[in-house]
Design an enzyme around this catalytic site. Structure first.
Site: not given
Length: 667
Positions: A352, A472, A474, A649
């Site tokens: 992030d 997100h 992703d 992440c």
């Protein structure tokens, strides 16, 4: 480039002197200079000059070659001189005009002494890494394989450990290394030993470009070079030392900022010859040569590119995860870089905090990390750990907008190269998550979004990610490389696929198989079985909603990336909604995997175990292994899933740049 035709005022009975830039014609009004009674004229000139006679109402100018020719003296008759060879001394060429009366007798003469001088500001306009001589296309910039125009890099890397912030903040260069990032610009001059009085050559910049470029000049090559900052920021012009003979002055140009919503990326630099008519009268340009540069964009790297370094945060509770990662990384033959506690200050969401990309020019390319506006504990990470020689850094921060979770770079991805309805995106397309068009939900901050659009070479696609708690992209889309013609598959999480699989298993009599065995108990510690999941009506409804959100994105992705169903793989997944009605994974979401070439590090889903194997892992293997991919399920849940993040992440991958040259794109 010519800045208008220069017109000389001839005076009968007088000789004047003029400086003639090679290849640039000078005009002289013959009619206005004629003495009373003159009706015709003749021209004589030295061989260094070519002269044409242009008469009103005649298409073609005639060459004044034969010295015997006489032309009628009509209003609007003009002489044009030009020179193609530089003078070795002042006034070494001349043009003489003789005026004649009605009967042919000479009345008077006028003349011009000419000094030829060559001036050319040169750059690498054909993009081969070498500065060529006077490229006819140097003053414009075009895209595509047949395109032309020079390219600049932003010096956002640090060459010297003792200087604060990044290079483009300082005006003095400390070493030769810096020059390697810069684009060479050469001012070529040719002429007599000195310029006549009242003339000078200057380099100058438009005010609007002054904060976007820096120009340096190498002084004194004999005594160890000093590089002097001559243009940019507050310096708008620089008077050039004219040295005489054939000379090449080397300048080095750097970009100070990437393209943005207020900056197209194009900058121009001019070299002008100024002439002062008399003492105390300000000079005016009589010739200007222009070059144009485009600042190279920041380019993101998709999963299909080879990994170079894998970064992971080292925390007290994830040493097992790091060990698993080390094994995975060794297999994929790239390097693992651990970022330790003193830098990450307890913030482990590496994905992030930064996005790895690169910038590229014909002479040079280096990685550049974009720092997200999200400043968790990791804020110091990119600067301390990554910045160095040939590793660039930049950030984009909003002045007034509040930062949301959607500003984290888990919410910034890029597809592999695609062709959409005949249009090619050879560097892929950026994917960013936003809110549903109809809602006032969370969006990525405007400055970052504008910045991404302004790079032009990876046209962004906005997806709908606000349905997720973390929000997100992703979490619901990733790409894996394949060795077939397509080159990749897109993976999406699918509650529908998960229910289908569980119902099959229930039919086979496996309804009592337990999930989360030995490891993870979700929110409640009660035994979770296939039967329980299938009989939970609320969970079924919530997942129907989630499936709709994913399908909405699936349609956008198919359209914007030019994909068909065969390009998509649905991995079984389940979600549940939190108190705000936002989705969180029910078991670790396998789509948030880390992709290292053919090796995949997938979050271990802890699904129902049958015959010693988790049926979710088995299904995932059966979908991915036939494509030549190796699946490795990582037990990272204790350290990541508990706080809503999966493998990707907690890690970040720096990848090799594309071999494709971005300037060959046609945006």
């Amino acid at each position: 480039e010519m800045s208008g035709d220069r017109t000389l005022r001839l005076q009968h009975g007088n000789r004047i002197e003029a400086l003639c830039v090679l290849g640039t014609p000078i005009s002289a009004d013959v009619y206005g200079a004629a003495p009373p009674g003159a009706v015709s004229f003749g021209v004589k000139h030295t061989e260094g000059v070519s002269v044409e006679v242009a008469r009103r109402g005649q298409e073609e100018a005639e060459s004044a070659l034969g010295s015997g020719t006489r032309w009628p003296l009509d209003e609007g008759t003009v002489l044009r001189f030009s020179m193609s060879q530089a003078s070795s001394e002042l006034n070494d060429n001349k043009v003489t005009v003789s005026f004649y009366a009605e009967g042919g007798q000479p009345i008077n003469q006028t003349g011009v002494f000419l000094t030829g001088i060559g001036i050319s500001l040169d750059v690498d306009a054909d993009r081969d890494g070498v500065v060529e001589k006077n490229n006819p296309n140097k003053a414009s910039w075009t895209w595509g394989p047949e395109g032309h125009g020079a390219i600049l890099l932003v010096s956002c890397d640090k060459e010297s450990p003792f200087t604060p912030a990044s290079d483009s903040d300082n005006e003095r260069i400390f070493n030769k290394e810096d020059l390697l990032d810069m684009s060479r610009m050469v001012l070529r001059t040719e002429g007599p030993q000195r310029l006549p009085r009242g003339y000078e050559i200057v380099l100058h910049l438009p005010v609007s470009d002054a904060n976007k470029v820096g120009v340096f000049y190498a002084q004194n090559p004999f005594f160890g070079q000093r590089y002097v900052h001559v243009l940019g920021q507050k310096k708008l012009y620089h008077t050039v030392q004219y040295t005489g003979g054939a000379a090449e002055l080397d300048f080095f140009v750097e970009g100070l900022c990437f393209p943005d919503d207020t900056f197209s990326g194009l900058v121009s630099i001019h070299a002008s010859l100024l002439e002062s008519l008399a003492e105390g009268i300000p000079p005016t340009p009589i010739f200007t040569d222009t070059v144009v540069f485009r600042v190279a964009p920041w380019i993101m790297t998709p999963n299909t590119l080879a990994p170079v370094n894998v970064f992971v945060c080292s925390m007290k509770d994830n040493y097992l995860f790091i060990k698993e990662m080390k094994d995975l990384v060794d297999k994929a033959s790239c390097e693992l870089k651990a970022c330790f506690g003193y830098i990450n200050r307890g913030d482990r969401w590496l994905q992030d905090e930064v996005e790895f990309g690169y910038t590229h020019a014909p002479h040079r390319s280096f990685p550049v990390v974009l720092d997200s506006p999200r400043n968790g504990g990791l804020e110091q990470f990119p600067i301390k750990e990554l910045l160095g020689p040939n590793f660039g850094y930049m950030r984009r921060e909003p002045l007034f907008e509040a930062i949301t979770s959607l500003d984290s770079f888990g919410n910034l991805e890029v597809s592999p190269p695609v062709t959409v309805a005949g249009k090619e995106y050879p560097l892929g397309r950026i994917l960013i998550g936003s809110s549903f068009p109809t809602s006032a939900g969370r969006r990525m901050t405007r400055v970052v979004r504008d910045f991404l659009y302004a790079q032009q070479v990876q046209a962004p696609v906005e997806l709908y990610s606000d349905w997720l708690s973390v929000g997100h992209v992703d979490e619901f889309v990733t790409f894996v490389p394949t060795s077939d013609a397509k080159g990749f598959r897109m993976l999406l999480p699918s509650p529908a696929a998960c229910y289908k699989l569980f119902r099959e298993k229930q039919k086979e009599g496996q309804g009592e198989a337990t999930m989360f065995k030995g490891r993870y108990s979700g929110t409640d510690t009660k035994r979770v079985t296939i039967n329980k999941v299938l009989s939970n009506d609320i969970l079924v409804q919530q997942n129907q909603y989630v499936q709709r959100c994913i399908d909405w994105n699936r349609d956008v992705l198919k359209k914007e990336l030019g994909l068909v169903e065969e390009d998509i793989i649905d991995l079984p997944a389940l979600f549940k909604l939190d108190k705000q009605g936002k989705a969180v994974p029910y078991f670790p979401n396998m789509v948030t995997m880390i992709v290292l070439a053919k090796d995949l590090g997938i979050p271990k889903p802890f699904g129902p175990v049958m015959g010693g194997e988790c049926c979710l892992e088995r299904r995932t293997r059966s979908l991915l292994e036939p494509l030549g991919l190796r699946c490795r399920f990582l037990e990272e849940v204790a350290s990541y899933h508990g706080s809503l993040g999966e493998v990707r992440c907690g890690t970040n991958v720096q990848r090799r740049p594309f071999a494709f040259k971005w300037w060959h794109v046609t945006p």
